[in-house]
Motif scaffolding. Structure first.
Motif, PDB file in Angstrom:
ATOM      1  N   VAL A   1       0.841  -1.208   0.000  1.00 49.62           N
ATOM      2  CA  VAL A   1       0.000   0.000   0.000  1.00 49.62           C
ATOM      3  C   VAL A   1       0.870   1.251   0.000  1.00 49.62           C
ATOM      4  O   VAL A   1       0.604   2.200  -0.736  1.00 49.62           O
ATOM      5  CB  VAL A   1      -0.994  -0.014   1.183  1.00 49.62           C
ATOM      6  N   ARG A   2       1.928   1.263   0.802  1.00 47.62           N
ATOM      7  CA  ARG A   2       2.854   2.416   0.782  1.00 47.62           C
ATOM      8  C   ARG A   2       3.420   2.622  -0.622  1.00 47.62           C
ATOM      9  O   ARG A   2       3.456   3.742  -1.133  1.00 47.62           O
ATOM     10  CB  ARG A   2       3.996   2.201   1.775  1.00 47.62           C
ATOM     11  N   ASP A   3       3.879   1.533  -1.231  1.00 47.61           N
ATOM     12  CA  ASP A   3       4.449   1.618  -2.586  1.00 47.61           C
ATOM     13  C   ASP A   3       3.399   2.098  -3.581  1.00 47.61           C
ATOM     14  O   ASP A   3       3.674   2.967  -4.414  1.00 47.61           O
ATOM     15  CB  ASP A   3       4.986   0.255  -3.027  1.00 47.61           C
TER      16      ASP A   3
ATOM     17  N   THR B   1      -7.419  -6.887   4.737  1.00 44.02           N
ATOM     18  CA  THR B   1      -7.600  -5.489   4.352  1.00 44.02           C
ATOM     19  C   THR B   1      -6.549  -4.609   5.001  1.00 44.02           C
ATOM     20  O   THR B   1      -6.174  -4.818   6.150  1.00 44.02           O
ATOM     21  CB  THR B   1      -9.001  -4.998   4.791  1.00 44.02           C
ATOM     22  N   VAL B   2      -6.098  -3.606   4.245  1.00 41.91           N
ATOM     23  CA  VAL B   2      -5.289  -2.530   4.801  1.00 41.91           C
ATOM     24  C   VAL B   2      -6.112  -1.253   4.673  1.00 41.91           C
ATOM     25  O   VAL B   2      -6.671  -0.971   3.606  1.00 41.91           O
ATOM     26  CB  VAL B   2      -3.934  -2.373   4.071  1.00 41.91           C
TER      27      VAL B   2
ATOM     28  N   ALA C   1      -9.160   5.054   2.563  1.00 45.61           N
ATOM     29  CA  ALA C   1      -9.294   4.024   1.530  1.00 45.61           C
ATOM     30  C   ALA C   1      -9.040   2.669   2.168  1.00 45.61           C
ATOM     31  O   ALA C   1      -8.273   2.543   3.123  1.00 45.61           O
ATOM     32  CB  ALA C   1      -8.302   4.260   0.391  1.00 45.61           C
ATOM     33  N   SER C   2      -9.717   1.670   1.616  1.00 42.45           N
ATOM     34  CA  SER C   2      -9.421   0.293   2.014  1.00 42.45           C
ATOM     35  C   SER C   2      -8.820  -0.416   0.807  1.00 42.45           C
ATOM     36  O   SER C   2      -9.189  -0.154  -0.336  1.00 42.45           O
ATOM     37  CB  SER C   2     -10.685  -0.422   2.503  1.00 42.45           C
ATOM     38  N   PHE C   3      -7.874  -1.272   1.098  1.00 41.73           N
ATOM     39  CA  PHE C   3      -7.218  -2.083   0.081  1.00 41.73           C
ATOM     40  C   PHE C   3      -7.484  -3.540   0.432  1.00 41.73           C
ATOM     41  O   PHE C   3      -7.116  -3.996   1.513  1.00 41.73           O
ATOM     42  CB  PHE C   3      -5.705  -1.816   0.071  1.00 41.73           C
ATOM     43  N   GLN C   4      -8.104  -4.246  -0.492  1.00 37.58           N
ATOM     44  CA  GLN C   4      -8.474  -5.641  -0.272  1.00 37.58           C
ATOM     45  C   GLN C   4      -7.440  -6.564  -0.910  1.00 37.58           C
ATOM     46  O   GLN C   4      -6.958  -6.289  -2.012  1.00 37.58           O
ATOM     47  CB  GLN C   4      -9.858  -5.914  -0.876  1.00 37.58           C
ATOM     48  N   PHE C   5      -7.114  -7.656  -0.205  1.00 39.36           N
ATOM     49  CA  PHE C   5      -6.157  -8.661  -0.668  1.00 39.36           C
ATOM     50  C   PHE C   5      -6.793 -10.039  -0.614  1.00 39.36           C
ATOM     51  O   PHE C   5      -7.672 -10.284   0.206  1.00 39.36           O
ATOM     52  CB  PHE C   5      -4.913  -8.668   0.240  1.00 39.36           C
ATOM     53  N   ARG C   6      -6.338 -10.945  -1.470  1.00 40.05           N
ATOM     54  CA  ARG C   6      -6.751 -12.347  -1.361  1.00 40.05           C
ATOM     55  C   ARG C   6      -6.025 -12.976  -0.174  1.00 40.05           C
ATOM     56  O   ARG C   6      -4.912 -12.574   0.143  1.00 40.05           O
ATOM     57  CB  ARG C   6      -6.345 -13.116  -2.616  1.00 40.05           C
ATOM     58  N   PRO C   7      -6.623 -13.972   0.453  1.00 38.44           N
ATOM     59  CA  PRO C   7      -5.923 -14.671   1.531  1.00 38.44           C
ATOM     60  C   PRO C   7      -4.549 -15.159   1.058  1.00 38.44           C
ATOM     61  O   PRO C   7      -4.423 -15.717  -0.036  1.00 38.44           O
ATOM     62  CB  PRO C   7      -6.847 -15.847   1.863  1.00 38.44           C
ATOM     63  N   GLY C   8      -3.525 -14.880   1.852  1.00 36.80           N
ATOM     64  CA  GLY C   8      -2.175 -15.339   1.552  1.00 36.80           C
ATOM     65  C   GLY C   8      -1.412 -14.503   0.541  1.00 36.80           C
ATOM     66  O   GLY C   8      -0.275 -14.806   0.229  1.00 36.80           O
ATOM     67  N   SER C   9      -2.016 -13.432   0.021  1.00 38.06           N
ATOM     68  CA  SER C   9      -1.389 -12.627  -1.024  1.00 38.06           C
ATOM     69  C   SER C   9      -1.096 -11.206  -0.546  1.00 38.06           C
ATOM     70  O   SER C   9      -1.822 -10.656   0.280  1.00 38.06           O
ATOM     71  CB  SER C   9      -2.315 -12.550  -2.248  1.00 38.06           C
ATOM     72  N   SER C  10      -0.045 -10.615  -1.110  1.00 38.55           N
ATOM     73  CA  SER C  10       0.261  -9.207  -0.826  1.00 38.55           C
ATOM     74  C   SER C  10       0.023  -8.335  -2.050  1.00 38.55           C
ATOM     75  O   SER C  10       0.497  -7.208  -2.128  1.00 38.55           O
ATOM     76  CB  SER C  10       1.711  -9.064  -0.346  1.00 38.55           C
TER      77      SER C  10
END
Length: 147
Positions: free
Chosen positions: A14-16, A82-83, A117-126
């Motif tokens: 997310v920072r990147d 989520t981040v 903002a929310s950032f959604q990820f799949r389980p186990g993924s960045s």
């Protein structure tokens, strides 16, 4: 990867992602996604897939070519993959702005709005599968003296 390592990797993604948006490195931003997707909670638009997301980048920088963000805080929720980020969005109205069926000529004025903002990820993924920015388009218009 441990849960802590995955959390740290997601926070760094997310920072990147946000730093790359500031420098308008669109290839780099696209690379932070598993599948590019923005769900805009200010105006209800959805930009799904690389082609639509790149159009969104182009359109959003037409009115505000210097648009950038400043991160205030980040938090990760491992359970929901989520981040969450709180940030300022800043820019100068240097191009034609099309919003709510109206067209506003460049005013030269700047805005600084607080957003989340929310950032959604799949389980186990960045890698990001969806970004959901939350704001009101009226805030920009008010700060620009257009509303």
């Amino acid at each position: 990867m441990t849960e802590l390592q995955l959390r740290q990797a997601r926070l760094q993604t997310v920072r990147d992602h946000m730093a790359l948006e500031c420098t308008q490195d669109w290839d780099g931003v696209i690379d932070t996604f598993e599948h590019p997707r923005y769900e805009m909670y200010g105006n209800g638009q959805v930009h799904d897939g690389e082609e639509e997301v790149r159009k969104y980048f182009d359109n959003s920088r037409t009115a505000f070519p210097d648009q950038k963000n400043e991160i205030i805080s980040l938090a990760a929720d491992d359970e929901s993959h989520t981040v969450l980020v709180e940030f300022y969005l800043l820019g100068t109205h240097l191009g034609e702005l099309k919003l709510k069926g109206k067209t506003y000529p460049p005013s030269g004025r700047s805005f600084k709005v607080r957003m989340a903002a929310s950032f959604q990820f799949r389980p186990g993924s960045s890698k990001i599968i969806c970004e959901r920015p939350y704001t009101s388009p009226d805030l920009k218009l008010q700060q620009l003296g257009l509303e």
